[in-house]
Design a protein around this motif. Structure first.
Motif, PDB file in Angstrom:
ATOM      1  N   ASP A  14      45.945  36.789  20.050  1.00 54.23           N
ATOM      2  CA  ASP A  14      44.386  36.698  21.284  1.00 54.23           C
ATOM      3  C   ASP A  14      44.495  36.690  22.501  1.00 54.23           C
ATOM      4  N   ALA A  15      45.320  37.842  22.613  1.00 56.08           N
ATOM      5  CA  ALA A  15      45.711  37.764  23.740  1.00 56.08           C
ATOM      6  C   ALA A  15      44.580  38.724  25.046  1.00 56.08           C
ATOM      7  N   PRO A  16      44.475  38.280  26.044  1.00 61.29           N
ATOM      8  CA  PRO A  16      43.474  38.162  26.806  1.00 61.29           C
ATOM      9  C   PRO A  16      43.382  39.724  26.912  1.00 61.29           C
ATOM     10  N   ALA A  17      42.265  39.934  27.561  1.00 62.18           N
ATOM     11  CA  ALA A  17      41.776  41.994  27.444  1.00 62.18           C
ATOM     12  C   ALA A  17      42.057  42.187  29.041  1.00 62.18           C
ATOM     13  N   LEU A  18      42.921  42.382  29.583  1.00 63.68           N
ATOM     14  CA  LEU A  18      43.246  42.910  30.777  1.00 63.68           C
ATOM     15  C   LEU A  18      43.320  43.995  30.733  1.00 63.68           C
ATOM     16  N   PRO A  19      42.846  45.042  32.152  1.00 63.05           N
ATOM     17  CA  PRO A  19      43.077  46.210  31.804  1.00 63.05           C
ATOM     18  C   PRO A  19      44.826  46.918  31.257  1.00 63.05           C
ATOM     19  N   VAL A  52      39.926  29.048  39.016  1.00 63.97           N
ATOM     20  CA  VAL A  52      40.049  29.608  38.329  1.00 63.97           C
ATOM     21  C   VAL A  52      40.378  30.003  36.609  1.00 63.97           C
ATOM     22  N   LYS A  53      40.892  29.454  35.998  1.00 71.52           N
ATOM     23  CA  LYS A  53      40.518  28.816  34.797  1.00 71.52           C
ATOM     24  C   LYS A  53      39.060  29.735  34.073  1.00 71.52           C
ATOM     25  N   ARG A  54      38.048  28.955  34.685  1.00 72.82           N
ATOM     26  CA  ARG A  54      36.586  29.595  34.199  1.00 72.82           C
ATOM     27  C   ARG A  54      36.397  31.684  34.799  1.00 72.82           C
ATOM     28  N   VAL A  55      36.971  31.525  35.502  1.00 71.14           N
ATOM     29  CA  VAL A  55      36.849  33.116  35.778  1.00 71.14           C
ATOM     30  C   VAL A  55      37.784  33.590  35.473  1.00 71.14           C
ATOM     31  N   LEU A  56      38.772  33.335  34.775  1.00 71.75           N
ATOM     32  CA  LEU A  56      39.692  34.338  34.097  1.00 71.75           C
ATOM     33  C   LEU A  56      39.134  34.328  32.409  1.00 71.75           C
ATOM     34  N   HIS A  57      38.479  32.621  32.319  1.00 71.75           N
ATOM     35  CA  HIS A  57      38.100  32.899  30.634  1.00 71.75           C
ATOM     36  C   HIS A  57      37.320  34.094  30.739  1.00 71.75           C
ATOM     37  N   ALA A  74      36.581  36.854  32.618  1.00 72.16           N
ATOM     38  CA  ALA A  74      36.434  38.005  32.646  1.00 72.16           C
ATOM     39  C   ALA A  74      37.142  38.372  32.278  1.00 72.16           C
ATOM     40  N   PHE A  75      38.489  37.923  31.566  1.00 72.94           N
ATOM     41  CA  PHE A  75      39.580  38.662  31.015  1.00 72.94           C
ATOM     42  C   PHE A  75      38.841  37.964  29.125  1.00 72.94           C
ATOM     43  N   TRP A 135      34.824  41.912  40.134  1.00 75.61           N
ATOM     44  CA  TRP A 135      35.435  42.195  38.944  1.00 75.61           C
ATOM     45  C   TRP A 135      33.922  43.038  38.027  1.00 75.61           C
ATOM     46  N   ARG A 136      32.857  42.149  38.425  1.00 75.66           N
ATOM     47  CA  ARG A 136      31.612  43.413  37.587  1.00 75.66           C
ATOM     48  C   ARG A 136      32.256  43.956  36.478  1.00 75.66           C
ATOM     49  N   GLU A 137      32.696  45.294  36.635  1.00 75.42           N
ATOM     50  CA  GLU A 137      33.080  46.390  36.396  1.00 75.42           C
ATOM     51  C   GLU A 137      34.567  45.714  35.036  1.00 75.42           C
TER      52      GLU A 137
END
Length: 324
Positions: A15-20, A170-175, A177-178, A228-230
């Motif tokens: 379940d790795a996050p979708a970081l660039p 921050v959790k909400r943002v990371l969940h 965004a990524f 971070w919309r992009e």
């Protein structure tokens, strides 16, 4: 994003996050957020100081109070006790009374803040001289009532020596965004991977601002110009679900409210016997009723255990007073 130094046979997380994956893209993510924050952000007085005492006061106050309401209380508190030495020398009952009169939540926080001030003045943290604050999250956690989040915030905003902050926003943002899994270890891993080395002050302010302004429970992506919309998974999929946000228990009629009433009443009356104190705490107090002597003794015992109230048996009755 693969961690530096990973070997080919190292297992990948399902379940790795979708970081660039591209380091240049990660750097672009960082720059976009910092530029957005520095161009325009909410103004709070504790963001204009690097004094660890002033920042600690703001962090403790904001644990249970909206930031807009904290501003006045923060100014009033520092007018009353401008330095950590002033707070350490204060009467604890006065500090608790201030907390109650400004509706700042659990009175324990006032007690612990007062004790932490004493620790700083006395040099109680090993390796830190008297009157100085520890600079690291680990050292700051040696202070009474300072948990990991508060310690990291003070280390970040006062000394620029903190780790990546991970709070509800921050959790909400990371969940979103990524696509970070709803797991504390995953949130901490992604937050640490994103934060530029040695930039905890501006980074933690910026990412918390993003969660508070653009990525709240109801997202305002375009309206707030989210930087971070992009790269944002939620923006691309229109799926703005996020981890559940804990709700505060009802305040009206709660034990917390009753504790506050006890402290306020004793602050005005010096000392009271149970049957004189009880009706001032609850209008439905009756000595032998559901909210009677047994209930009030239990409440007072909690306050006594917290070091806020003193109890004395006097001629077959119990008398309560604020601890001085």
């Amino acid at each position: 994003m693969t961690e530096a130094g990973a070997t080919p046979d190292e297992p990948e997380e399902d379940d790795a996050p979708a970081l660039p994956d591209d380091p240049a893209a990660v750097e672009a993510v960082r720059e976009a957020l910092v530029d957005w924050y520095e161009a325009d952000h909410r103004s709070f007085p504790w963001r204009e100081t690097e004094d660890p005492y002033e920042i600690l006061v703001s962090e403790v106050m904001s644990q249970q109070t909206q930031l807009d309401r904290v501003v006045e209380a923060w100014h009033d508190f520092l007018d009353e006790w401008p330095t950590v030495a002033d707070l350490a020398a204060a009467d604890r009952a006065d500090v608790v009374g201030f907390w109650t009169s400004h509706s700042l939540g659990y009175n324990n926080r006032a007690k612990y803040l007062h004790e932490a001030a004493g620790q700083v003045v006395d040099g109680a943290v090993e390796g830190v001289e008297a009157g100085a604050f520890p600079r690291t999250p680990e050292g700051l956690q040696e202070l009474m009532g300072v948990g990991p989040y508060t310690a990291n915030a003070v280390a970040s905003f006062a000394f620029n020596e903190g780790d990546a902050v991970v709070d509800t926003n921050v959790k909400r943002v990371l969940h979103r965004a990524f696509d970070t899994p709803d797991d504390d270890a995953a949130f901490e891993r992604v937050a640490a991977a994103l934060m530029p080395a040695g930039e905890s002050r501006v980074w933690n302010n910026a990412i918390m601002e993003l969660g508070g302004v653009a990525c709240g429970k109801a997202p305002r992506c375009d309206e707030a110009g989210c930087p971070w919309r992009e790269w944002c998974h939620a923006y691309a999929t229109n799926d703005f679900t996020a981890p559940d946000v804990p709700t505060q228990p009802e305040f009206e009629g709660s034990r917390r409210q009753m504790r506050g009433r006890v402290v306020r009443t004793l602050q005005e009356a010096d000392e009271l016997a149970l049957d004189r104190l009880g009706p001032k705490v609850r209008v439905d107090y009756t000595p032998d009723g559901e909210y009677g002597r047994a209930w009030l003794r239990d409440l007072l015992s909690d306050l006594a255990d917290d070091g806020l109230v003193e109890l004395e048996d006097r001629e077959g009755d119990t008398v309560a007073r604020l601890r001085r």
